[in-house]
Design an enzyme around this catalytic site. Sequence first.
Site, mmCIF file in Angstrom:
data_model
loop_
_atom_site.group_PDB
_atom_site.id
_atom_site.type_symbol
_atom_site.label_atom_id
_atom_site.label_comp_id
_atom_site.label_asym_id
_atom_site.label_seq_id
_atom_site.Cartn_x
_atom_site.Cartn_y
_atom_site.Cartn_z
ATOM 1 C CG HIS A 159 -3.907 -5.207 -4.990
ATOM 2 N ND1 HIS A 159 -4.433 -4.597 -4.082
ATOM 3 C CD2 HIS A 159 -4.206 -6.573 -5.088
ATOM 4 C CE1 HIS A 159 -5.374 -5.361 -3.553
ATOM 5 N NE2 HIS A 159 -5.060 -6.518 -3.900
ATOM 6 C CE1 TYR B 187 -5.012 3.974 -1.049
ATOM 7 C CE2 TYR B 187 -4.641 5.168 1.041
ATOM 8 C CZ TYR B 187 -4.303 4.119 -0.025
ATOM 9 O OH TYR B 187 -3.080 3.401 0.504
ATOM 10 N N PRO C 105 0.162 6.243 8.041
ATOM 11 C CG PRO C 105 -1.274 4.718 9.021
ATOM 12 C CD PRO C 105 -0.601 6.041 9.116
ATOM 13 C CE LYS D 118 5.388 4.847 -0.747
ATOM 14 N NZ LYS D 118 5.208 3.818 -1.551
ATOM 15 C CE1 TYR E 231 -1.001 3.845 -2.214
ATOM 16 C CE2 TYR E 231 -0.657 1.909 -3.472
ATOM 17 C CZ TYR E 231 -1.317 2.438 -2.337
ATOM 18 O OH TYR E 231 -2.105 1.690 -1.380
#
Length: 391
Positions: A72, A200, A292, A296, A384
């Site tokens: 991704h 998200y 979560p 990580k 990220y």
Amino acid sequence: MHIQVAIIGAGPAGLLLARVLELAGIETAVLERRTPDYLRQRIRAGLLEQGTVDFLSEVGVAARLKRERLIHQGVKLAFGGKRVRIDLEGLAGRAVSIYGQAEIQKDLMDAHAGAGTTIIYEAQDVSLHGLTDSTPRVRYRQNGLTHEMACDFIAGCDGFHGVSRQAIPQEVISTYERVYPFAWLGLLSDTRPVNDELIYVNHERGFALCTMRSRTRSRYYLQVSAHEDIEDWSDDRFWTELKRRLPRDAARGLETGPSIEKSIAPLRSFVAEPLRYGRLFLAGDAAHIVPPTGAKGLNLAVADVRYLSRALIAYYRSGRTDLTDAYSETCLARVWKAQRFSWWMTNLTHRFPEASPFERRAQAAELAYLEGSRAAQTVLAENYVGLPLSE
Ligand SMILES: Cc1cc2nc3c(=O)[nH]c(=O)nc-3n(C[C@H](O)[C@H](O)[C@H](O)COP(=O)(O)OP(=O)(O)OC[C@H]3O[C@@H](n4cnc5c(N)ncnc54)[C@H](O)[C@@H]3O)c2cc1C
């Protein structure tokens, strides 16, 4: 029985550590309280930083991962009827990989089975002794018999509820914790993911996350109250609630189906310091937990193993103790940055029941800032994809 490194816990941290040490000729034994079947089916994380993939590759357990993963290059945020794409590759120069933790667990177990590593499953009542002596000991019960193992070092890789951290005297360990006033209800299904990237969602009814494990297996999460009962959530109720929170076009395209797994996980930020006591080293969830949201947890566990294996190999090859001495400090420097990011992502994307109208407006302003600022998006992207490891 005497071995060089006793490892408590056969999750990703314990099995990866055993793999790296065994490849370096260091003798290990892993003690695990569960059965192999249970471990192979445990559904957890699914997003890997490139540094994690590289390390798994270095130790020869990434062949299937590299064949089957999805790469991704971006991630999406949806809020207030808008959708913002964070271009991970363009802003931070790296992508992330989608590959289930259960698959990593299987790959590690298969590699160990081939190499003949000592893994003692269904070890009960594991206890740690003589941690500040030169030869610490691990005691456990199996099939009604008590066994004792002497070793040079113990690696506590037994997760948040394990015994290793508890073996450190209260007066030498400090803990830092934030418990969030909500949980994640997760559903796994053999359905086509709603989008080719993660979404998200910050919605007035609560957070939602659309993620996946493959092109045909989806993982969805809903923010629910911390006291929610899983029995109250039929598949139908889950899908209906998810559709309400998704952007309209995504809700229309959502493929639903029976759940393969459904569970509720509380959200917590937690760090124990230091990560070393005498000859015991903590790694992974035994030492720290992140919510979560930032994906990580597993990546941090792998980073700890990287530092710890390097330190133990240096000790056995040349008697060096500088790296074992620095282990706790080196890990914690990076752990705290990941803690900050995971906490920030959670604050940005969730609806906090106790939030004041001022805090809600400030959250909306932060999302709007992110939408319009390349600098803000770069900060998100850089964290990220995973911060660099110190050398
Ligand atoms: C429900 C859930 C969902 C998660 N989802 C995500 C996610 O989406 N993204 C993400 O990045 N992270 C996620 N995480 C976090 C991620 O899965 C963990 O960070 C990761 O598993 C850490 O690996 P570990 O090896 O340190 O610990 P664990 O995987 O917990 O392994 C510890 C092992 O030790 C064993 N053990 C425990 N106590 C004992 C004992 N007394 N004796 C012997 N063995 C013992 C356990 O059985 C286990 O096998 C999730 C975690 C949970 C619990």
